[in-house]
Motif scaffolding. Structure first.
Motif, mmCIF file in Angstrom:
data_model
loop_
_atom_site.group_PDB
_atom_site.id
_atom_site.type_symbol
_atom_site.label_atom_id
_atom_site.label_comp_id
_atom_site.label_asym_id
_atom_site.label_seq_id
_atom_site.Cartn_x
_atom_site.Cartn_y
_atom_site.Cartn_z
ATOM 1 N N GLU A 118 1.230 -1.086 0.340
ATOM 2 C CA GLU A 118 -0.150 -0.058 -0.219
ATOM 3 C C GLU A 118 0.627 0.979 -0.068
ATOM 4 O O GLU A 118 0.659 2.204 -0.623
ATOM 5 C CB GLU A 118 -0.692 0.096 1.246
ATOM 6 N N ARG A 119 2.034 1.119 0.609
ATOM 7 C CA ARG A 119 2.600 2.302 0.950
ATOM 8 C C ARG A 119 3.882 2.703 -0.648
ATOM 9 O O ARG A 119 3.446 3.660 -0.711
ATOM 10 C CB ARG A 119 3.777 2.540 2.185
ATOM 11 N N PRO B 98 4.378 9.084 -2.411
ATOM 12 C CA PRO B 98 5.262 10.035 -3.868
ATOM 13 C C PRO B 98 6.070 9.627 -3.949
ATOM 14 O O PRO B 98 7.504 9.184 -3.090
ATOM 15 C CB PRO B 98 4.705 11.320 -2.889
ATOM 16 N N LEU B 99 6.705 9.740 -5.330
ATOM 17 C CA LEU B 99 8.185 8.662 -6.281
ATOM 18 C C LEU B 99 9.063 9.472 -5.984
ATOM 19 O O LEU B 99 9.906 9.087 -5.621
ATOM 20 C CB LEU B 99 7.520 8.680 -7.653
ATOM 21 N N GLU B 100 9.143 11.111 -5.676
ATOM 22 C CA GLU B 100 9.660 11.365 -4.967
ATOM 23 C C GLU B 100 10.629 11.608 -3.527
ATOM 24 O O GLU B 100 11.494 11.571 -2.660
ATOM 25 C CB GLU B 100 9.779 13.438 -4.775
ATOM 26 N N ASP B 101 9.638 10.281 -3.178
ATOM 27 C CA ASP B 101 10.206 9.839 -0.744
ATOM 28 C C ASP B 101 9.979 8.791 -1.686
ATOM 29 O O ASP B 101 10.690 8.476 -0.540
ATOM 30 C CB ASP B 101 8.128 10.254 -0.010
ATOM 31 N N TYR C 47 7.831 -1.998 -3.856
ATOM 32 C CA TYR C 47 8.923 0.229 -4.347
ATOM 33 C C TYR C 47 9.158 -0.565 -5.827
ATOM 34 O O TYR C 47 9.319 0.367 -6.541
ATOM 35 C CB TYR C 47 9.706 0.623 -3.803
ATOM 36 N N PHE C 48 10.351 -1.340 -6.314
ATOM 37 C CA PHE C 48 11.143 -1.537 -7.244
ATOM 38 C C PHE C 48 10.014 -1.617 -8.954
ATOM 39 O O PHE C 48 9.774 -1.288 -9.355
ATOM 40 C CB PHE C 48 11.956 -2.749 -7.295
ATOM 41 N N GLU C 49 8.814 -2.460 -8.858
ATOM 42 C CA GLU C 49 8.020 -2.653 -9.267
ATOM 43 C C GLU C 49 6.603 -1.922 -9.725
ATOM 44 O O GLU C 49 7.218 -0.647 -11.036
ATOM 45 C CB GLU C 49 7.088 -3.456 -8.805
ATOM 46 N N ARG C 50 6.902 -0.516 -9.033
ATOM 47 C CA ARG C 50 6.513 1.277 -9.296
ATOM 48 C C ARG C 50 7.398 1.325 -9.671
ATOM 49 O O ARG C 50 7.201 2.322 -10.984
ATOM 50 C CB ARG C 50 5.484 1.899 -7.988
ATOM 51 N N LEU C 51 8.613 1.793 -9.422
ATOM 52 C CA LEU C 51 9.618 2.679 -10.276
ATOM 53 C C LEU C 51 9.780 1.848 -11.950
ATOM 54 O O LEU C 51 10.211 2.924 -12.242
ATOM 55 C CB LEU C 51 11.114 2.561 -9.105
#
Length: 418
Positions: free
Chosen positions: A9-10, A15-18, A35-39
């Motif tokens: 969820e986080r 926000p991507l900048e965080d 996190y890697f998947e979203r990046l």
């Protein structure tokens, strides 16, 4: 389970900048994949403006990582420009660390000279010589393991097998081989992660390592050349001008490269067998699948999470402006999960087509020197596992290495089923 849900969820809402995928706590609880998947989907070349290690760029997609890893003109590994890992303190005497240059932290042509001094150790003839020894040790070790009782796979399988091999490569006094494991762990840690309390303690232990090997160097120099790494260094004309810290840098590279990476893949082998029992059963039924199992385990585990380069000029890469001096981090762990290149990347698949198409060994001049030896050790491990066990069961939650560099395990309780 709650942690995984919270991280998913986080990762979706933050926000991507965080985003800071260098955060060691993500690796301790294996929570980094969302996190890697979203990046990979939204910001494959991502700038983190503040972290424990300062600002850095993340490269998260397979083909982008290959492009950076093979571009030695614009992206440097040289320790004089920074480091080859995210944490400068590992190499550059910041915060009380100690500088330990080695050929992973060198550009051409110096890199090639240093690498050539030790590359004969993994020549095909040597690998043939090692195979019977590796098999004998692996059989003896498995013969000693309990069936149906819980034990720590890391301590009783992964560490002994890799440490014995490393001692052989170095012709290191066998009775003292536990020192190699300790030094390997110490060099890749920071104070506060449970291994050392201060930078001074870390430096003192590494100086002990240097003193021990200096004695071995002096002994080997007086003897005719032999086929071990210390003798190769001691008799190499190119290595005679090394400073003590140059020698230490070479040593820690050989120790970590010959130990941590294979150890993590051996531990990952047990975890893969546990999480994917149908794949393990498929492998038991068809031992010819070992040709794809070995690289698949190394991809799926990805024992080195990242390597880092430093931009030595301003570069536009995938639409992003990377400035001279910026840290650029290639997240192998993310590239090996790139859905556009690897089908079902989160799964361990024993008959995966093109299983060798992975990032775990790196690319370009810094491609892993010992990759064939590592594969040989994993192959023998799996051959013995498949002969002996119907199932390998991981009991409880394993304890992972607190590191964004070494992707491995400190403890993994397992139960073997005959």
């Amino acid at each position: 389970m709650d942690i995984a849900i919270n991280d998913a969820e986080r990762a979706r809402t933050m926000p991507l900048e965080d985003f800071d995928v260098s955060d060691v706590s993500l690796y301790q609880r294996e929570a980094l994949h969302p996190y890697f998947e979203r990046l990979r989907k939204e910001a494959p070349v991502h700038y983190c403006k503040a972290s424990l290690y300062g600002p850095y760029w993340s490269i998260t997609k397979f083909h982008d990582i290959v492009a950076i890893d093979t571009n030695h003109k614009q992206f440097s590994s040289d320790h004089t420009n920074g480091s080859f890992v995210l944490d400068d303190t590992t190499l550059n005497a910041v915060e009380g660390g100690i500088s330990m240059p080695n050929f992973l932290g060198m550009d051409q042509p110096v890199h090639d000279v240093h690498r050539m001094a030790v590359s004969p150790i993994v020549a095909p003839a040597n690998l043939l010589r090692f195979e019977n020894l590796i098999r004998s040790r692996t059989k003896d070790l498995f013969d000693s393991l309990p069936i149906g009782e819980t034990f720590n796979w890391v301590d009783q399988v992964s560490i002994p097998l890799t440490t014995m091999m490393l001692a052989t490569l170095l012709d290191f006094p066998f009775a003292d081989r536990a020192k190699l494991t300790r030094w390997s762990d110490v060099v890749t840690t920071r104070p506060g992660y449970g291994l050392v309390d201060t930078w001074e303690q870390r430096t003192a232990e590494l100086m002990e390592c240097l003193g021990y090997f200096q004695n071995l160097w002096d002994e080997r120099q007086k003897l005719p050349p032999k086929a071990d790494l210390i003798s190769m260094l001691a008799h190499s004309p190119a290595m005679q001008g090394m400073t003590p810290t140059d020698f230490l840098g070479m040593l820690v590279l050989l120790i970590v490269g010959g130990n941590d990476t294979t150890r993590s893949s051996m531990s990952g082998s047990a975890m893969a067998a546990h999480l994917f029992p149908d794949e393990f059963a498929k492998a038991k039924a068809d031992p010819s699948l070992l040709a794809s199992i070995v690289p698949e385990v190394i991809r799926w585990q990805t024992p080195i999470s990242h390597m880092r380069r430093t931009a030595i000029e301003d570069v536009e890469f995938r639409g992003q402006q990377i400035k001279k001096g910026d840290k650029v981090v290639m997240w192998y762990l993310s590239g090996n999960r790139d859905e556009e290149v690897i089908d079902r990347p989160q799964d361990f698949i024993v008959d995966r087509p093109r299983a060798r198409h992975h990032l775990s060994f790196g690319f370009g001049i810094h491609r892993c020197l010992g990759n064939r030896l590592a594969e040989l050790q994993i192959k023998v491990l799996w051959e013995e596992m498949l002969k002996r066990y119907s199932r390998i069961e991981v009991v409880g939650e394993p304890l992972r290495v607190p590191s964004n560099l070494i992707h491995g395990y400190v403890e993994m309780q397992v139960r073997l089923h005959a």
